[in-house]
Design a protein around this motif. Structure first.
Motif, PDB file in Angstrom:
ATOM      1  N   MET A   1      48.228  31.860  50.942  1.00 21.98           N
ATOM      2  CA  MET A   1      49.348  31.849  49.984  1.00 21.98           C
ATOM      3  C   MET A   1      49.484  30.508  49.269  1.00 21.98           C
ATOM      4  O   MET A   1      49.877  30.455  48.112  1.00 21.98           O
ATOM      5  CB  MET A   1      50.672  32.159  50.703  1.00 21.98           C
TER       6      MET A   1
ATOM      7  N   SER B   1      49.645  33.427  34.590  1.00 17.08           N
ATOM      8  CA  SER B   1      49.485  32.700  35.848  1.00 17.08           C
ATOM      9  C   SER B   1      50.788  32.004  36.181  1.00 17.08           C
ATOM     10  O   SER B   1      51.388  31.367  35.318  1.00 17.08           O
ATOM     11  CB  SER B   1      48.356  31.672  35.663  1.00 17.08           C
ATOM     12  N   LYS B   2      51.224  32.125  37.433  1.00 15.84           N
ATOM     13  CA  LYS B   2      52.456  31.427  37.815  1.00 15.84           C
ATOM     14  C   LYS B   2      52.129  30.065  38.408  1.00 15.84           C
ATOM     15  O   LYS B   2      52.742  29.075  38.063  1.00 15.84           O
ATOM     16  CB  LYS B   2      53.247  32.262  38.812  1.00 15.84           C
ATOM     17  N   THR B   3      51.162  30.028  39.308  1.00 21.29           N
ATOM     18  CA  THR B   3      50.898  28.765  40.000  1.00 21.29           C
ATOM     19  C   THR B   3      49.541  28.155  39.646  1.00 21.29           C
ATOM     20  O   THR B   3      49.084  27.234  40.304  1.00 21.29           O
ATOM     21  CB  THR B   3      51.022  28.951  41.535  1.00 21.29           C
ATOM     22  N   GLY B   4      48.905  28.667  38.617  1.00 17.73           N
ATOM     23  CA  GLY B   4      47.748  27.971  38.041  1.00 17.73           C
ATOM     24  C   GLY B   4      46.368  28.501  38.365  1.00 17.73           C
ATOM     25  O   GLY B   4      45.411  28.187  37.655  1.00 17.73           O
ATOM     26  N   SER B   5      46.227  29.279  39.446  1.00 18.28           N
ATOM     27  CA  SER B   5      44.875  29.708  39.837  1.00 18.28           C
ATOM     28  C   SER B   5      44.245  30.623  38.793  1.00 18.28           C
ATOM     29  O   SER B   5      43.059  30.468  38.450  1.00 18.28           O
ATOM     30  CB  SER B   5      44.908  30.423  41.186  1.00 18.28           C
ATOM     31  N   ASN B   6      45.011  31.564  38.288  1.00 17.88           N
ATOM     32  CA  ASN B   6      44.443  32.486  37.294  1.00 17.88           C
ATOM     33  C   ASN B   6      44.272  31.814  35.933  1.00 17.88           C
ATOM     34  O   ASN B   6      43.390  32.198  35.168  1.00 17.88           O
ATOM     35  CB  ASN B   6      45.270  33.771  37.203  1.00 17.88           C
TER      36      ASN B   6
ATOM     37  N   PRO C   1      47.461  37.309  38.562  1.00 18.12           N
ATOM     38  CA  PRO C   1      47.604  37.522  40.011  1.00 18.12           C
ATOM     39  C   PRO C   1      48.053  38.933  40.390  1.00 18.12           C
ATOM     40  O   PRO C   1      48.409  39.741  39.523  1.00 18.12           O
ATOM     41  CB  PRO C   1      48.687  36.510  40.400  1.00 18.12           C
ATOM     42  N   VAL C   2      48.012  39.191  41.688  1.00 22.93           N
ATOM     43  CA  VAL C   2      48.583  40.414  42.263  1.00 22.93           C
ATOM     44  C   VAL C   2      49.801  39.971  43.079  1.00 22.93           C
ATOM     45  O   VAL C   2      49.710  39.007  43.832  1.00 22.93           O
ATOM     46  CB  VAL C   2      47.547  41.102  43.199  1.00 22.93           C
ATOM     47  N   TRP C   3      50.916  40.646  42.883  1.00 18.15           N
ATOM     48  CA  TRP C   3      52.099  40.380  43.713  1.00 18.15           C
ATOM     49  C   TRP C   3      52.507  41.688  44.362  1.00 18.15           C
ATOM     50  O   TRP C   3      52.684  42.700  43.650  1.00 18.15           O
ATOM     51  CB  TRP C   3      53.292  39.902  42.870  1.00 18.15           C
ATOM     52  N   MET C   4      52.704  41.664  45.657  1.00 17.14           N
ATOM     53  CA  MET C   4      53.195  42.840  46.390  1.00 17.14           C
ATOM     54  C   MET C   4      52.380  44.110  46.081  1.00 17.14           C
ATOM     55  O   MET C   4      52.945  45.189  45.928  1.00 17.14           O
ATOM     56  CB  MET C   4      54.677  43.104  46.048  1.00 17.14           C
ATOM     57  N   GLY C   5      51.093  43.929  45.944  1.00 20.79           N
ATOM     58  CA  GLY C   5      50.210  45.077  45.696  1.00 20.79           C
ATOM     59  C   GLY C   5      50.391  45.724  44.334  1.00 20.79           C
ATOM     60  O   GLY C   5      49.913  46.830  44.094  1.00 20.79           O
TER      61      GLY C   5
ATOM     62  N   CYS D   1      42.390  36.467  40.517  1.00 19.06           N
ATOM     63  CA  CYS D   1      42.271  35.565  41.654  1.00 19.06           C
ATOM     64  C   CYS D   1      43.499  35.878  42.504  1.00 19.06           C
ATOM     65  O   CYS D   1      44.626  35.562  42.112  1.00 19.06           O
ATOM     66  CB  CYS D   1      42.269  34.103  41.186  1.00 19.06           C
TER      67      CYS D   1
ATOM     68  N   GLY E   1      45.403  37.080  46.565  1.00 18.20           N
ATOM     69  CA  GLY E   1      45.481  36.736  47.988  1.00 18.20           C
ATOM     70  C   GLY E   1      44.718  37.693  48.877  1.00 18.20           C
ATOM     71  O   GLY E   1      44.263  37.320  49.957  1.00 18.20           O
ATOM     72  N   SER E   2      44.573  38.947  48.451  1.00 18.41           N
ATOM     73  CA  SER E   2      43.939  39.951  49.318  1.00 18.41           C
ATOM     74  C   SER E   2      42.425  39.831  49.304  1.00 18.41           C
ATOM     75  O   SER E   2      41.812  39.730  48.246  1.00 18.41           O
ATOM     76  CB  SER E   2      44.367  41.358  48.882  1.00 18.41           C
TER      77      SER E   2
ATOM     78  N   PHE F   1      48.772  45.876  50.272  1.00 22.25           N
ATOM     79  CA  PHE F   1      48.872  44.765  49.319  1.00 22.25           C
ATOM     80  C   PHE F   1      47.509  44.373  48.736  1.00 22.25           C
ATOM     81  O   PHE F   1      47.344  43.280  48.195  1.00 22.25           O
ATOM     82  CB  PHE F   1      49.555  43.565  49.986  1.00 22.25           C
TER      83      PHE F   1
HETATM   84  C1  LIG Z   1      55.441  36.648  45.869  1.00 21.52           C
HETATM   85  C2  LIG Z   1      53.962  36.776  45.991  1.00 21.52           C
HETATM   86  C3  LIG Z   1      53.417  37.986  46.392  1.00 21.52           C
HETATM   87  C4  LIG Z   1      52.030  38.144  46.501  1.00 21.52           C
HETATM   88  N1  LIG Z   1      51.526  39.361  46.854  1.00 21.52           N
HETATM   89  C5  LIG Z   1      50.184  39.554  46.866  1.00 21.52           C
HETATM   90  C6  LIG Z   1      49.635  40.840  47.130  1.00 21.52           C
HETATM   91  O1  LIG Z   1      50.334  41.827  47.360  1.00 21.52           O
HETATM   92  N2  LIG Z   1      48.291  40.980  47.106  1.00 21.52           N
HETATM   93  C7  LIG Z   1      47.448  39.940  46.819  1.00 21.52           C
HETATM   94  O2  LIG Z   1      46.241  40.142  46.777  1.00 21.52           O
HETATM   95  N3  LIG Z   1      47.939  38.684  46.586  1.00 21.52           N
HETATM   96  C8  LIG Z   1      49.277  38.481  46.591  1.00 21.52           C
HETATM   97  N4  LIG Z   1      49.796  37.228  46.312  1.00 21.52           N
HETATM   98  C9  LIG Z   1      48.872  36.087  46.122  1.00 21.52           C
HETATM   99  C10 LIG Z   1      48.613  35.787  44.662  1.00 21.52           C
HETATM  100  O3  LIG Z   1      47.993  36.876  44.014  1.00 21.52           O
HETATM  101  C11 LIG Z   1      47.683  34.570  44.582  1.00 21.52           C
HETATM  102  O4  LIG Z   1      48.307  33.461  45.195  1.00 21.52           O
HETATM  103  C12 LIG Z   1      47.293  34.224  43.150  1.00 21.52           C
HETATM  104  O5  LIG Z   1      46.104  33.474  43.170  1.00 21.52           O
HETATM  105  C13 LIG Z   1      48.351  33.441  42.384  1.00 21.52           C
HETATM  106  O6  LIG Z   1      47.926  33.317  41.057  1.00 21.52           O
HETATM  107  P1  LIG Z   1      48.489  32.211  40.046  1.00 21.52           P
HETATM  108  O7  LIG Z   1      48.278  30.852  40.705  1.00 21.52           O
HETATM  109  O8  LIG Z   1      47.644  32.364  38.846  1.00 21.52           O
HETATM  110  O9  LIG Z   1      49.924  32.510  39.806  1.00 21.52           O
HETATM  111  C14 LIG Z   1      51.175  37.057  46.206  1.00 21.52           C
HETATM  112  C15 LIG Z   1      51.735  35.825  45.802  1.00 21.52           C
HETATM  113  C16 LIG Z   1      53.100  35.683  45.697  1.00 21.52           C
HETATM  114  C17 LIG Z   1      53.658  34.349  45.266  1.00 21.52           C
END
Ligand SMILES: Cc1cc2nc3c(=O)[nH]c(=O)nc-3n(C[C@H](O)[C@H](O)[C@H](O)COP(=O)(O)O)c2cc1C
Length: 178
Positions: free
Chosen positions: A152, A11-16, A70-74, A99, A101-102, A111
Protein backbone atom coordinates in the motif's frame (compact mmCIF):
# COMPACT_ATOMS: atom_id res chain seq x y z
CA UNK A 1 3.08 2.96 -39.85
CA UNK A 2 3.21 3.72 -36.11
CA UNK A 3 -0.16 4.22 -34.49
CA UNK A 4 -0.69 7.77 -33.27
CA UNK A 5 -1.16 7.21 -29.55
CA UNK A 6 -2.15 9.26 -26.52
CA UNK A 7 -1.83 8.22 -22.89
CA UNK A 8 -4.55 9.48 -20.53
CA UNK A 9 -3.83 8.95 -16.87
CA UNK A 10 -5.26 9.55 -13.42
CA UNK A 11 -3.05 9.14 -10.38
CA UNK A 12 -3.52 10.01 -6.73
CA UNK A 13 -0.15 9.16 -5.25
CA UNK A 14 2.05 9.30 -8.34
CA UNK A 15 2.71 5.69 -9.37
CA UNK A 16 0.38 5.70 -12.36
CA UNK A 17 1.58 9.16 -13.37
CA UNK A 18 5.15 7.84 -13.38
CA UNK A 19 4.07 4.78 -15.38
CA UNK A 20 2.09 6.89 -17.85
CA UNK A 21 5.15 9.10 -18.55
CA UNK A 22 7.38 6.02 -18.98
CA UNK A 23 4.95 4.66 -21.59
CA UNK A 24 4.75 8.06 -23.29
CA UNK A 25 8.55 8.24 -23.64
CA UNK A 26 8.92 4.61 -24.67
CA UNK A 27 6.44 4.76 -27.57
CA UNK A 28 6.63 8.47 -28.32
CA UNK A 29 2.99 9.18 -27.45
CA UNK A 30 1.17 12.30 -26.37
CA UNK A 31 0.01 12.45 -22.75
CA UNK A 32 -2.76 14.15 -20.80
CA UNK A 33 -3.98 13.97 -17.22
CA UNK A 34 -7.63 13.16 -16.52
CA UNK A 35 -8.86 15.80 -14.10
CA UNK A 36 -12.04 15.20 -12.11
CA UNK A 37 -14.30 18.25 -12.01
CA UNK A 38 -14.17 18.12 -8.21
CA UNK A 39 -10.96 16.48 -7.04
CA UNK A 40 -12.22 15.09 -3.75
CA UNK A 41 -10.49 11.76 -3.22
CA UNK A 42 -12.96 10.70 -0.58
CA UNK A 43 -15.93 11.24 -2.85
CA UNK A 44 -14.09 9.63 -5.78
CA UNK A 45 -13.17 6.60 -3.69
CA UNK A 46 -16.74 6.26 -2.55
CA UNK A 47 -17.63 6.10 -6.23
CA UNK A 48 -19.48 9.42 -6.57
CA UNK A 49 -19.79 10.45 -10.17
CA UNK A 50 -18.26 13.93 -10.28
CA UNK A 51 -17.45 14.10 -13.97
CA UNK A 52 -14.16 15.17 -15.56
CA UNK A 53 -12.86 18.45 -16.97
CA UNK A 54 -12.80 19.07 -20.69
CA UNK A 55 -9.78 17.49 -22.35
CA UNK A 56 -7.11 19.57 -24.09
CA UNK A 57 -6.55 16.98 -26.81
CA UNK A 58 -9.04 15.85 -29.42
CA UNK A 59 -9.30 12.06 -29.10
CA UNK A 60 -10.46 11.68 -32.70
CA UNK A 61 -6.96 12.78 -33.80
CA UNK A 62 -5.48 9.55 -32.37
CA UNK A 63 -5.47 5.94 -33.56
CA UNK A 64 -5.09 4.61 -30.06
CA UNK A 65 -5.72 5.59 -26.43
CA UNK A 66 -3.81 4.13 -23.49
CA UNK A 67 -5.75 4.57 -20.26
CA UNK A 68 -3.67 4.37 -17.08
CA UNK A 69 -4.72 4.60 -13.43
CA UNK A 70 -5.01 2.80 -10.09
CA UNK A 71 -7.50 0.24 -8.79
CA UNK A 72 -9.35 1.07 -5.58
CA UNK A 73 -11.49 -1.48 -3.77
CA UNK A 74 -11.56 -3.73 -6.82
CA UNK A 75 -13.27 -1.01 -8.86
CA UNK A 76 -12.82 0.65 -12.24
CA UNK A 77 -12.32 4.00 -10.53
CA UNK A 78 -14.62 6.93 -11.08
CA UNK A 79 -12.29 9.32 -13.02
CA UNK A 80 -11.36 6.54 -15.47
CA UNK A 81 -14.97 5.44 -15.78
CA UNK A 82 -16.24 8.98 -16.36
CA UNK A 83 -13.55 9.47 -19.02
CA UNK A 84 -14.48 6.18 -20.70
CA UNK A 85 -18.21 6.78 -20.79
CA UNK A 86 -17.81 10.36 -22.01
CA UNK A 87 -15.31 9.58 -24.78
CA UNK A 88 -15.99 5.97 -25.72
CA UNK A 89 -17.42 6.85 -29.11
CA UNK A 90 -14.38 8.92 -30.14
CA UNK A 91 -11.91 6.20 -29.12
CA UNK A 92 -10.80 3.92 -31.97
CA UNK A 93 -8.67 1.51 -29.94
CA UNK A 94 -8.16 1.29 -26.18
CA UNK A 95 -5.43 -0.24 -24.04
CA UNK A 96 -5.87 -0.26 -20.26
CA UNK A 97 -2.89 -0.40 -17.92
CA UNK A 98 -2.72 -0.15 -14.15
CA UNK A 99 -0.01 0.01 -11.54
CA UNK A 100 -2.06 -1.56 -8.77
CA UNK A 101 -1.82 -3.24 -5.38
CA UNK A 102 -3.19 -6.64 -6.41
CA UNK A 103 -0.67 -9.22 -7.58
CA UNK A 104 -1.16 -11.63 -10.50
CA UNK A 105 -1.95 -14.41 -7.97
CA UNK A 106 -5.03 -12.59 -6.64
CA UNK A 107 -6.08 -11.11 -9.98
CA UNK A 108 -9.52 -12.76 -9.90
CA UNK A 109 -10.18 -12.20 -6.18
CA UNK A 110 -12.47 -9.52 -4.73
CA UNK A 111 -9.92 -6.69 -4.93
CA UNK A 112 -8.04 -8.04 -7.93
CA UNK A 113 -7.38 -6.11 -11.13
CA UNK A 114 -9.04 -8.89 -13.19
CA UNK A 115 -12.45 -7.54 -12.23
CA UNK A 116 -11.51 -4.13 -13.56
CA UNK A 117 -10.26 -5.67 -16.80
CA UNK A 118 -13.68 -7.28 -17.28
CA UNK A 119 -15.38 -3.89 -16.77
CA UNK A 120 -13.09 -2.21 -19.30
CA UNK A 121 -13.54 -5.05 -21.80
CA UNK A 122 -17.31 -4.99 -21.51
CA UNK A 123 -17.43 -1.20 -21.84
CA UNK A 124 -15.16 -1.01 -24.89
CA UNK A 125 -15.91 -4.42 -26.43
CA UNK A 126 -13.72 -5.07 -29.49
CA UNK A 127 -12.11 -1.61 -29.19
CA UNK A 128 -10.23 -2.87 -26.11
CA UNK A 129 -7.20 -4.70 -27.49
CA UNK A 130 -5.13 -5.15 -24.33
CA UNK A 131 -5.37 -4.91 -20.52
CA UNK A 132 -2.23 -4.97 -18.42
CA UNK A 133 -1.42 -4.87 -14.72
CA UNK A 134 1.97 -3.94 -13.32
CA UNK A 135 1.52 -4.82 -9.65
CA UNK A 136 3.47 -3.01 -6.93
CA UNK A 137 4.61 -6.45 -5.66
CA UNK A 138 6.97 -6.58 -8.68
CA UNK A 139 8.94 -3.80 -6.95
CA UNK A 140 9.38 -5.83 -3.75
CA UNK A 141 11.72 -8.69 -2.84
CA UNK A 142 10.12 -12.17 -2.73
CA UNK A 143 9.85 -12.24 1.07
CA UNK A 144 7.99 -8.89 1.10
CA UNK A 145 5.55 -9.40 -1.78
CA UNK A 146 2.73 -10.48 0.57
CA UNK A 147 3.27 -7.57 2.97
CA UNK A 148 -0.02 -5.68 2.48
CA UNK A 149 1.16 -2.52 4.30
CA UNK A 150 4.33 -2.33 2.26
CA UNK A 151 2.36 -2.84 -0.97
CA UNK A 152 0.00 0.00 0.00
CA UNK A 153 2.81 2.44 0.80
CA UNK A 154 5.27 1.64 -1.98
CA UNK A 155 5.27 4.09 -4.89
CA UNK A 156 6.74 3.61 -8.32
CA UNK A 157 9.63 6.05 -8.82
CA UNK A 158 12.84 6.35 -10.84
CA UNK A 159 14.80 4.71 -8.00
CA UNK A 160 12.81 1.44 -7.99
CA UNK A 161 11.89 1.28 -11.70
CA UNK A 162 14.07 -1.76 -12.34
CA UNK A 163 14.26 -5.54 -11.87
CA UNK A 164 11.07 -7.57 -12.21
CA UNK A 165 8.87 -4.49 -12.67
CA UNK A 166 10.99 -3.20 -15.54
CA UNK A 167 10.97 -6.65 -17.20
CA UNK A 168 7.16 -6.70 -17.16
CA UNK A 169 7.04 -3.10 -18.37
CA UNK A 170 9.27 -3.97 -21.34
CA UNK A 171 7.12 -6.98 -22.16
CA UNK A 172 4.03 -4.77 -22.10
CA UNK A 173 5.70 -2.26 -24.43
CA UNK A 174 6.70 -5.01 -26.85
CA UNK A 175 3.16 -6.46 -26.76
CA UNK A 176 1.59 -3.16 -27.69
CA UNK A 177 4.25 -2.32 -30.26
CA UNK A 178 3.86 -5.49 -32.34
C1 LIG B 1 -8.09 3.32 -0.77
C2 LIG B 1 -7.28 2.42 -1.63
C3 LIG B 1 -7.83 1.22 -2.07
C4 LIG B 1 -7.10 0.36 -2.89
N1 LIG B 1 -7.69 -0.79 -3.34
C5 LIG B 1 -7.04 -1.59 -4.21
C6 LIG B 1 -7.67 -2.73 -4.77
O1 LIG B 1 -8.82 -3.06 -4.50
N2 LIG B 1 -6.97 -3.48 -5.66
C7 LIG B 1 -5.70 -3.16 -6.05
O2 LIG B 1 -5.14 -3.86 -6.89
N3 LIG B 1 -5.05 -2.08 -5.51
C8 LIG B 1 -5.70 -1.29 -4.62
N4 LIG B 1 -5.07 -0.17 -4.10
C9 LIG B 1 -3.66 0.09 -4.44
C10 LIG B 1 -3.50 1.11 -5.55
O3 LIG B 1 -4.09 0.64 -6.75
C11 LIG B 1 -2.01 1.33 -5.79
O4 LIG B 1 -1.42 1.83 -4.61
C12 LIG B 1 -1.73 2.28 -6.95
O5 LIG B 1 -0.43 2.06 -7.43
C13 LIG B 1 -1.88 3.76 -6.60
O6 LIG B 1 -1.75 4.50 -7.78
P1 LIG B 1 -1.39 6.06 -7.81
O7 LIG B 1 -0.09 6.24 -7.02
O8 LIG B 1 -1.19 6.36 -9.24
O9 LIG B 1 -2.52 6.80 -7.20
C14 LIG B 1 -5.79 0.70 -3.28
C15 LIG B 1 -5.23 1.91 -2.83
C16 LIG B 1 -5.95 2.76 -2.02
C17 LIG B 1 -5.32 4.05 -1.56
Amino acid sequence: MMKKTIVFYYSKTGSNKFLAYKIKHEIDAEIEEIKPRINSHILLMLGFSLGIKKLKNNISDFDRVILCGPVWMGKFIEPLKAFSIKHKNQIKELIFVTCCGSSYEIKEKKFGHGRVFKKVESLFAEKCTHCEALPIALLLPDNKKQDADLVMYTRLTESNFNGEFLEHFKLFISNISG
